[in-house]
Write a protein that holds these residues in place. Structure first.
Motif, PDB file in Angstrom:
ATOM      1  N   GLN A 290       0.810  -1.254  -0.105  1.00 27.39           N
ATOM      2  CA  GLN A 290       0.121  -0.024   0.050  1.00 27.39           C
ATOM      3  C   GLN A 290       0.844   1.385  -0.124  1.00 27.39           C
ATOM      4  N   LEU A 291       0.106   2.050  -0.680  1.00 26.13           N
ATOM      5  CA  LEU A 291       0.981   3.548  -0.448  1.00 26.13           C
ATOM      6  C   LEU A 291      -0.144   4.585  -0.392  1.00 26.13           C
ATOM      7  N   ASN A 292      -0.187   4.940   0.894  1.00 28.19           N
ATOM      8  CA  ASN A 292      -1.346   5.909   1.405  1.00 28.19           C
ATOM      9  C   ASN A 292      -0.875   7.223   1.839  1.00 28.19           C
ATOM     10  N   LYS A 293      -1.791   8.095   1.103  1.00 29.53           N
ATOM     11  CA  LYS A 293      -1.388   9.701   1.673  1.00 29.53           C
ATOM     12  C   LYS A 293      -2.612  10.264   1.874  1.00 29.53           C
ATOM     13  N   VAL A 294      -2.755  10.648   2.919  1.00 31.13           N
ATOM     14  CA  VAL A 294      -4.012  11.469   3.422  1.00 31.13           C
ATOM     15  C   VAL A 294      -3.521  12.969   4.086  1.00 31.13           C
ATOM     16  N   ARG A 295      -3.232  13.789   2.920  1.00 29.79           N
ATOM     17  CA  ARG A 295      -2.780  15.222   3.068  1.00 29.79           C
ATOM     18  C   ARG A 295      -3.368  16.013   2.233  1.00 29.79           C
ATOM     19  N   GLY A 296      -4.689  15.659   1.848  1.00 26.32           N
ATOM     20  CA  GLY A 296      -5.585  16.674   0.942  1.00 26.32           C
ATOM     21  C   GLY A 296      -5.172  16.822  -0.299  1.00 26.32           C
ATOM     22  N   GLU A 297      -3.910  15.988  -0.797  1.00 23.15           N
ATOM     23  CA  GLU A 297      -3.364  16.469  -2.248  1.00 23.15           C
ATOM     24  C   GLU A 297      -3.097  15.137  -2.790  1.00 23.15           C
ATOM     25  N   PRO A 298      -3.155  15.443  -4.253  1.00 29.16           N
ATOM     26  CA  PRO A 298      -3.035  14.057  -5.078  1.00 29.16           C
ATOM     27  C   PRO A 298      -1.660  13.633  -4.879  1.00 29.16           C
ATOM     28  N   PHE A 299      -1.228  12.292  -5.643  1.00 29.57           N
ATOM     29  CA  PHE A 299      -0.044  11.845  -5.631  1.00 29.57           C
ATOM     30  C   PHE A 299       1.006  12.772  -6.530  1.00 29.57           C
ATOM     31  N   ARG A 300       2.046  12.789  -6.257  1.00 33.74           N
ATOM     32  CA  ARG A 300       3.032  12.920  -7.349  1.00 33.74           C
ATOM     33  C   ARG A 300       3.665  11.623  -8.037  1.00 33.74           C
ATOM     34  N   ALA A 301       3.811  11.712  -9.057  1.00 36.31           N
ATOM     35  CA  ALA A 301       4.149  10.470  -9.709  1.00 36.31           C
ATOM     36  C   ALA A 301       5.356  10.010  -9.150  1.00 36.31           C
ATOM     37  N   SER A 302       6.285  10.969  -8.638  1.00 40.31           N
ATOM     38  CA  SER A 302       7.799  10.452  -8.119  1.00 40.31           C
ATOM     39  C   SER A 302       7.305   9.710  -6.858  1.00 40.31           C
ATOM     40  N   GLU A 303       6.102   9.965  -5.973  1.00 36.18           N
ATOM     41  CA  GLU A 303       5.975   9.385  -4.822  1.00 36.18           C
ATOM     42  C   GLU A 303       5.852   7.860  -5.201  1.00 36.18           C
ATOM     43  N   ILE A 304       5.162   7.520  -6.331  1.00 32.40           N
ATOM     44  CA  ILE A 304       4.503   6.291  -6.873  1.00 32.40           C
ATOM     45  C   ILE A 304       5.911   5.537  -7.168  1.00 32.40           C
ATOM     46  N   GLU A 305       6.673   6.286  -8.001  1.00 37.06           N
ATOM     47  CA  GLU A 305       8.131   5.664  -8.666  1.00 37.06           C
ATOM     48  C   GLU A 305       8.915   5.064  -7.449  1.00 37.06           C
ATOM     49  N   ASP A 306       8.906   6.132  -6.531  1.00 40.03           N
ATOM     50  CA  ASP A 306       9.854   5.635  -5.049  1.00 40.03           C
ATOM     51  C   ASP A 306       9.350   4.386  -4.546  1.00 40.03           C
ATOM     52  N   LYS A 307       8.075   4.129  -4.502  1.00 38.63           N
ATOM     53  CA  LYS A 307       7.499   3.026  -3.713  1.00 38.63           C
ATOM     54  C   LYS A 307       7.834   1.873  -4.881  1.00 38.63           C
ATOM     55  N   VAL A 308       7.634   2.115  -6.061  1.00 42.12           N
ATOM     56  CA  VAL A 308       7.951   0.989  -7.021  1.00 42.12           C
ATOM     57  C   VAL A 308       9.327   0.624  -6.863  1.00 42.12           C
ATOM     58  N   ASN A 309      10.283   1.229  -6.860  1.00 42.04           N
ATOM     59  CA  ASN A 309      11.697   1.221  -6.403  1.00 42.04           C
ATOM     60  C   ASN A 309      11.765   0.314  -5.146  1.00 42.04           C
ATOM     61  N   GLU A 310      11.279   0.782  -4.112  1.00 42.04           N
ATOM     62  CA  GLU A 310      11.380   0.115  -2.788  1.00 42.04           C
ATOM     63  C   GLU A 310      10.994  -1.307  -3.085  1.00 42.04           C
ATOM     64  N   ILE A 311       9.859  -1.714  -3.718  1.00 41.19           N
ATOM     65  CA  ILE A 311       9.352  -2.764  -3.691  1.00 41.19           C
ATOM     66  C   ILE A 311      10.111  -3.819  -4.659  1.00 41.19           C
ATOM     67  N   LEU A 312      10.726  -3.379  -5.836  1.00 44.28           N
ATOM     68  CA  LEU A 312      11.606  -3.996  -6.544  1.00 44.28           C
ATOM     69  C   LEU A 312      13.039  -4.231  -5.980  1.00 44.28           C
ATOM     70  N   GLY A 313      13.145  -3.497  -5.033  1.00 46.79           N
ATOM     71  CA  GLY A 313      14.537  -3.782  -3.958  1.00 46.79           C
ATOM     72  C   GLY A 313      15.559  -2.704  -4.601  1.00 46.79           C
TER      73      GLY A 313
END
Ligand SMILES: Cc1ncc(C[n+]2csc(CCOP(=O)(O)OP(=O)(O)O)c2C)c(N)n1
Ligand SMILES: Cc1ncc(C[n+]2csc(CCOP(=O)(O)OP(=O)(O)O)c2C)c(N)n1
Ligand code: SF4
Ligand code: SF4
Ligand SMILES: [Mg+2]
Ligand SMILES: [Mg+2]
Lengths: 342, 612, 612, 342
Positions: free
Chosen positions: C589-612
């Motif tokens: 999960q990548l969750n963000k509750v800040r009243g703002e949409p995601f930045r693509a970079s945040e999702i990229e970072d998470k993908v990197n993390e998953i792929l190790g």
């Protein structure tokens, strides 16, 4: 009229005691500022400790009011302030409870809680900021907007007949009804004092100018020049006189209000005398509200005595306790048929 | 002729008649006498409709069932052993449930042609052989009470009305229960009208004697005392138990109790009970609707009362927005939902446990809330007390789920000693907590609860509300970072409650093939089914969830000890959905949405199916 | 001096100023010009608070961002390349988001001591070096327009107000956009007041020329036309698109459109738009509250209109009970929730996608409903159309989830040819369907939909309502068996809709390591992140769910092709919960509750993390 | 008074056309039966086709009404019938829409929709079954129960001051208000006819006996023997006379209603004459409701002409369409700035 002389204790409070640190965030020029200032000016002289005030509001520009009062405050959800205030007052009857609401908050979504609070006569003071528009949501018509009003949600003119909020209050069996004007400090302060002094639910309708979305709605009475001829300030026991020259008055003709000119045909003693306790008189004043041939009435339109709900609740608790004794858990638990397993 | 007395372990009896026949009262009196004998028991009423339907129709049948026994009794029984049928309609509606070979006690005088027709019988079942296979006791109850009371002052209508007491008397004899408690109760109830009291007593005794002397009865039954924990007991319905639990929590916390509520079936009795407790300082506020009910309670919580709102499904739906306000303002509040059949108005007098997902997840935004569910009528007391305690400890609204089956059903309640009830420590800050920068209404204690500062306290003036607030200071804040912080705190507050949940108790072995997981009122049926399965040697255990949000922290560990999980629910699989997401493993479901509780046998069958 | 023109692929610009500075208008004009140039784009406004805060304060800053490019653009951009800051407060609030080395265009005249202090700057950032690392264009905009307009009839206040047009002019030059469309627009808008029109045009041109001639600007940028599908385009916000989708569906079904609604941010524009369409036969009913909004719509649906209700979270909460009524009466109804930040009033002007579980599960009882979610502003048109079509086809209420980001954001909409819109076939029975035993309002067609029989039709008089009804006949029924049957039918109706969901389209390879699943407005950010990851050679694909209830039938099969699943959500994990229960496998999960949409970079970072 | 002579077409309908097959399930002796019978008797003569009636109700014993009428019917959810009916009427203005509600349904939970429907003057006929109790939920007090009422939820007596529903209607700016009695067939039928004939929202308050939970609440007027002295049946343009011997009347004294005995001091011409269009008169009648020194007024208390919302909606659609032309999707889609990608 509730002739209760209110004993006022001097608590050495000043206006400043009611002004919190944070910034007021209404639009510059909004009528809300004056209402706030007059509230802050009036409370210090009411003999109620600052910590005993609770301001409860719903949602709307007007409902931000509690943030600007350095008292206890609850900015709740849309329309529910009278219901929340009912619980506050019943939980702690020592508190002086104010409800701040708008024509949308109090008469659109919150209409039911409003009429029930007034009917029950729970001791609270309800102040309605009537700007005949939804301010906070940027300008849709409200249930007090006039027919034909062009707004964001009625670009071709509103087809919704408006409420007269004070008339709804009367229909709901309210015991206290006053009407005031945002720019009229004297009238506002008087209404605040009388309402707070009244035992039971008090209702104050304040005409308030929304400079952004409905500017000039009350121009005829807001404008100092035209006000005398368009506003009637009623005082209990006094004849209904108005006009720049105090030269006009109200009579009842064919069971309708009618403006007459004092002088030849009519004199002061022919005029209707305001009676806060008389329903017919209040009704007649209310009938004048939307009628362009009559002035708009302001002041305490109605004030009658009746037991308040909170008072009756306390009484009933006392009575029952006197008869049955204070309940204990033993009594409660052993109230039914009990048997023992040994 | 000396009659046989057979000792049995348990019995299930159903009283059925027209709405006007007083079946609820008859059932309640039988229950009371049974309780006094010392049996364990459970009861359940069954009204088919909210409005009185015309006399003698199928729609007008009202019933009451109880099961009692010399062992622990966990449900009001599945199929009755004995059916009292006061008219043909009652027989028509309930015959299908009667155990094969069961007893039918019927008022023969009510089996007139008109009544038979109205109930849809072609001929009189009492005489045409259609009840072969049952033991039928056809008695002219109306005539017999008429005879017995021919000298009373009552009108003939009044006399006719005592026939339920006749039936009760017969049953008292049949199951060897004492008549004295009912005698005393009647005298007290009709103190102002002794002739009514005496007529009813006479009718009851006539029935009793009828059983004893006439030859149609050859056998009576005795059910020994159950081995209940020592102590004093009374019979209690779930709704009354909720009311008492709340009053007790208020007392233990030194608080006044405030109830803001709007009547709704099957929750109204909580309001009724509490409105009779003015001398306990209980303030009941019958609001104009459910929204005002919860809103007034939120106001009362803010001003310092133990605040409660009670309702059922549709009313719960209306409270959704205000629950969000209670969550964001972090005020203590108990919200009781006595569930009923839906959607919408649905089946208002029927039970269902289908508001679970609504309770746990049914709000706009991430708005978690603790949810506790009662397992039987007496447990409603404990759950209400616990809900109130947690609400005040963690400064949070708490939902208590009951249902019509629990709320209106009854069972023995072991009366707690008020002195041993846990104390509830509540702290209200005073001016000493005010720092340099003023009072901070969103500071946090070790449970992340914020202070409960009461209006009227000098120096702590502050504002709360539904807009997001800055942590610590409580100022309005639309700051992104703060919103994340507050969202996380609100979620954590619910998680924190796990600390208050005792380790899970598995009924049966802690390791095995099938774990049957339940919540709420399925407890009894699952318990019986598991016991029966275990008696047959099956490897089955039961886990009952009292808190359904949050789940107990050992949940996964407990489940890991079993090969299969079965969740029976009176809904289409709501706990199953939550547990699948939690455990990520397949779950067997047993779902039933018929407005009726489970029969233990249904669960047994499903267990058999799983075990192959 | 000839200035450099650099060709770039995309740019992100943010306009920021005081609420009174007209930033929304400026942004919209820039958007329009950019659209006309043929770039793809997305926009998003950002108002910090609902009330006009005092001039010059941080709370009073209003902003508008757009991203445009010569390739497909999926989000309004993360960090801006260029920031227009009309005053110190605007700079203070938005500087932290600006890309390192980005452009700052500031109105130097607004950087007075008073304004600087109000915004919390210790010294003037334009001059004290604190903007080192950025390219700063400090312009005396107020003074320049004052000069340019010294001969106009406008008051000095009026002249000052044109400074936003100056800024716009500079940007038009800088990004090589045409001024003509805005010129024409101004003339039309101020047709009654030509001197205002001309003043604004002069200010804009002054800005344009300023860019072109002064030496502080050395470079301008060109962004080529995007390779968009052929056709006619216009820019549209999600809220307007919803309104148009509904009007279109009504036309295609031969129905009048009825909207029962109560204003609420950020959904009100749907009401505003539809209330302006009286000549399309659209009836808008501004109800007294949300409950009356949906209730009136239910009444209109019953009487034969295409009925709609629109709201946001708290209003959705209030509609909960009435949604149950629409479900049990099986009436077609479209319920639009333009989500915002919560709980409760929460963050009314901020986006959040946290009402998913409320939509899917948040009602009393087993009360399923189809839920569709829009992915971008233009898609709001298609989803609204589809929601209406499904509602009428299956005789069911349908929830459409949008959010503030979509509703108020905009993007190009490829205008469909009205003639190619699907027709919606609606059938209303007449007396010929009445059988011997009368009309049967709960008969079923092949989709298990019941007939939509309209009041006013002779011979089909019948009663519907919130009590459980007997299947086929529609009589009130509290029969257990029937309740199960109806509960199952209602659930099946939702499942049936799977037949209308096309096979899932995976963006990227159909098999791989990570599948990023999203729903609603995260579509764009996920798309960009997945593309970037794939460009780096990572094995990542995207699955976007348009229907979140029911799920597409191939969901499991699609997911089985990936080792890991990642769900980014602007909530605390709501789709993740549903998918865990559905798929019984772990989910990142990548969750963000800040009243703002995601930045693509945040999702990229998470993908990197998953792929190790 | 709305002097509209209604053209009634004979459609050959009879009472039986309005009686469906299913069983009526109110308690034997309930006042609802009579109201149902009178509705079924009156509708056939109104000249409206059977299929054009829609009966919308909320929840309560009274709200089961639609099941017992062989017309289109919608038994909806608690309190929302006026809002649902608004949508029905706006979607299909051809329909004759009735709303059936109870004192709990219409004035407790549904109070807000009630006052807004009346205010807007949407053409519908609202019939309130006022039994001053919650019947269906088995006997809690309602917002019309009198102070002191002992009920399941007020075992020590209610402390809730009641609404006067017709007064709430007046306060909401209702254009038609009538009051009738369950056992008075003539009055009921007259109210039904007048209400249905009235354009805009009509409100009929019916006093209804709940034999199970509130038996005898209206005994003074239900009982044929005491009715003449306790009930005043008003007729537009006629003096307010009542009494077993028609020997009593109403005058206005000090702006209050007062009973006088005809004969020596007072004659018929001194009496107040009922005027349906006069707000003061309606108000005076309403004031009599809870006053034991005055009879309870029945009949059409108020009827004034005003444009109905649905009518204005149709007008506005026509007007706008006339000016702008009927909208097409092309126009809609191409309304903004359009560009082409080739
Ligand atoms: C449940 C809910 N519905 C709608 C809204 C949106 N809303 C906020 S304030 C408001 C109307 C405010 O009007 P009024 O009470 O007249 O206050 P004003 O701003 O004019 O002072 C509305 C519709 C909301 N916050 N909550
Ligand atoms: C949302 C909701 N709240 C509460 C109820 C329970 N309820 C049903 S009818 C009713 C009151 C009915 O009173 P009234 O309208 O006076 O009708 P009567 O039965 O007296 O005719 C209540 C509280 C409900 N069905 N739905
Ligand atoms: S929008 Fe209107 S009511 Fe609201 S703060 Fe501004 S001027 Fe006042
Ligand atoms: S409970 Fe009362 S109102 Fe309801 S049907 Fe019975 S008598 Fe009539
Ligand atoms: Mg307003
Ligand atoms: Mg009633």
């Amino acid at each position: 009229m509730s002739e209760t002389t209110i004993e006022i204790q001097d608590l050495n409070l000043t206006r400043k005691d009611f002004v919190p640190g944070n910034e007021v965030r209404w639009c510059p020029g909004c009528g809300d500022y004056s209402i706030l200032a007059n509230m802050q000016k009036t409370l210090p002289v009411m003999g109620v400790k600052k910590e005993n005030y609770a301001f409860i509001s719903g949602i709307g520009c007007s409902s931000r009011f509690p943030y600007y009062m350095d008292t206890y405050g609850f900015h709740s959800i849309h329309g529910r302030a009278p219901a929340i205030a009912s619980g506050v007052k019943l939980a702690n009857p020592e508190l002086t409870v104010w409800v701040i609401t708008g024509d949308g908050d109090g008469f659109s979504i919150g209409g039911n809680h409003m009429i029930h609070a007034l009917r029950r006569n729970i001791d609270m003071n309800i102040m309605l900021f009537n700007n005949r528009i939804y301010g906070l949501t940027k300008g849709q018509y409200s249930p007090t907007s006039l027919l034909g009003a062009k707004t964001k949600s009625s670009p071709f003119g509103s087809i919704d007949r408006p409420f007269n909020p004070s008339a709804v209050a009367l229909g709901s069996n309210a015991t206290f009804i006053a009407r005031a004007l945002d720019v009229d400090a004297k009238g506002l302060q008087e209404s605040i004092k009388r309402a707070q002094g009244h035992k039971g639910a008090s209702f104050i309708e304040v005409y308030q100018n929304c400079i952004i979305f409905n500017d000039g709605e009350f121009e005829a009475v807001e404008n100092k020049a035209t006000r005398p001829d368009n506003a009637l300030f009623v005082v209990h026991g006094e004849p209904m006189i108005f006009g720049e020259e105090n030269d006009k008055g109200i009579i009842m003709k064919d069971n309708h209000p009618k403006v007459v000119h004092l002088g030849q045909e009519w004199s002061e003693k022919d005029l209707l005398v305001h009676d806060e306790t008389n329903q017919i008189i209040t009704n007649l004043l209310l009938e004048m509200t939307f009628d362009p041939t009559n002035p708009t009435p302001f002041g305490v339109l109605r004030a009658v005595d009746a037991p308040s709900y909170d008072e009756m609740m306390i009484d009933q608790i006392e009575q029952v306790t006197k008869v049955k004794g204070e309940g204990t858990l033993e009594q409660l638990f052993y109230g039914g048929d009990v048997w023992e397993v040994k | 002729m000396a009659k046989k007395v057979i000792r049995i372990n348990e019995a299930t009896i159903r009283f059925a008649g027209d709405s006007g026949d007083g079946m609820q009262l008859t059932g309640t009196r039988f229950t009371e006498a049974t309780a006094i004998v010392g049996n364990d028991l459970k009861t359940i009423p069954n009204y088919p409709s909210e409005i009185r339907a015309p006399l003698g129709t199928l729609a007008g049948v009202s019933a009451f069932q109880l099961m009692f026994g010399s062992q622990r009794v966990f449900t009001p029984g599945d199929l009755p052993d004995t059916l009292v049928a006061m008219n043909p309609a009652a027989l028509k509606v309930h015959l299908k449930d009667l155990k094969k070979g069961g007893n039918i006690l019927a008022n023969a005088n009510a089996f007139t042609d008109k009544n038979l027709k109205m109930a849809g019988w072609e001929a009189n079942p009492l005489t045409d052989g259609s009840l072969d296979g049952y033991i039928v006791f056809s008695m002219e109850m109306s005539k017999l009470v008429g005879k017995a009371l021919e000298n009373s002052d009552l009108t003939s209508k009044g006399i006719e009305r005592t026939k339920n007491m006749f039936a009760l008397g017969v049953l008292f004899w049949m199951y060897n229960r004492p008549v004295e408690p009912t005698e005393a109760w009647l005298r007290k109830k009709f103190a102002k009208n002794p002739s009514i009291a005496e007529a009813n007593i006479t009718a009851m005794k006539t029935g009793y004697n009828y059983g004893q002397t006439t030859e149609i009865f050859t056998t009576s039954y005795s059910v020994e005392k159950a081995d209940l924990p020592k102590g004093k007991y009374r019979n209690i319905t779930g709704n009354v138990a909720v009311a008492y639990g709340l009053v007790s929590a208020a007392k233990q916390a030194g608080k006044e109790l405030f109830l803001g509520s709007y009547p709704i079936t099957p929750a109204s009795e909580i309001l009724h009970t509490l409105s009779g407790l003015r001398n306990y300082g209980v303030k009941t506020f019958q609001a104009e609707d459910e929204i005002a009910g919860i809103s007034s309670a939120i106001g009362a919580a803010y001003a310092g009362d133990l605040a409660v709102t009670t309702t059922s499904g549709p009313g719960m739906a209306l409270k959704t927005e205000a629950i969000g306000l209670a969550i964001i303002t972090e005020l203590p509040l108990v919200i009781v939902n006595v569930q009923r059949g839906g959607p919408s108005t649905g089946m208002p007098t029927k039970m269902e446990q289908s508001d679970l997902l609504q309770a746990v997840l049914g709000r706009n935004s991430d708005a978690r809330i603790p949810v506790i569910a009662a397992q039987d009528p007496a447990d409603c007391f404990d759950c209400a007390f616990e809900a109130a305690r947690i609400a005040m400890k963690y400064m949070t609204p708490v939902i208590l789920l009951s249902d019509g089956y629990l709320g209106q059903g009854s069972g023995p309640w072991k009366i707690p000693d008020p002195k041993t009830l846990p104390e509830i420590v509540v702290h209200h800050p005073d001016v000493s907590t005010r720092g340099e920068a003023g009072f901070m209404p969103y500071t946090r204690d070790e449970n992340e609860a914020r202070p409960w500062a009461l209006p009227g306290t000098a120096g702590l003036e502050h504002r709360i509300g539904g807009l997001e607030k800055e942590n610590i200071t409580g100022m309005v804040s639309q700051d992104p970072e703060n919103h994340q912080v507050m969202t996380d705190i609100r979620a954590r507050k619910v998680e924190n409650i796990k600390k208050d949940i005792p380790p899970s108790v598995v009924h049966g072995d802690a390791k095995g093939k099938v774990l049957v997981i339940g919540w709420g009122s399925t407890h009894g049926a699952i318990h019986v089914a598991v016991d029966r399965a275990r008696a047959k040697g099956q490897s089955v255990s039961q886990l009952h969830l009292r808190w359904v949000s949050p789940f107990p922290s050992d949940l996964k560990a407990v489940c890991d000890n079993f090969d299969e999980i079965l969740i029976p629910e009176v809904n289409s699989g709501q706990l199953a959905l939550l547990l699948k997401a939690e455990l990520l493993r397949p779950i067997h479901q047993l779902n039933k949405v018929r407005g009726e509780p489970f029969r233990a046998s249904e669960i047994e069958d499903k267990v058999n199916e799983i075990l192959g």
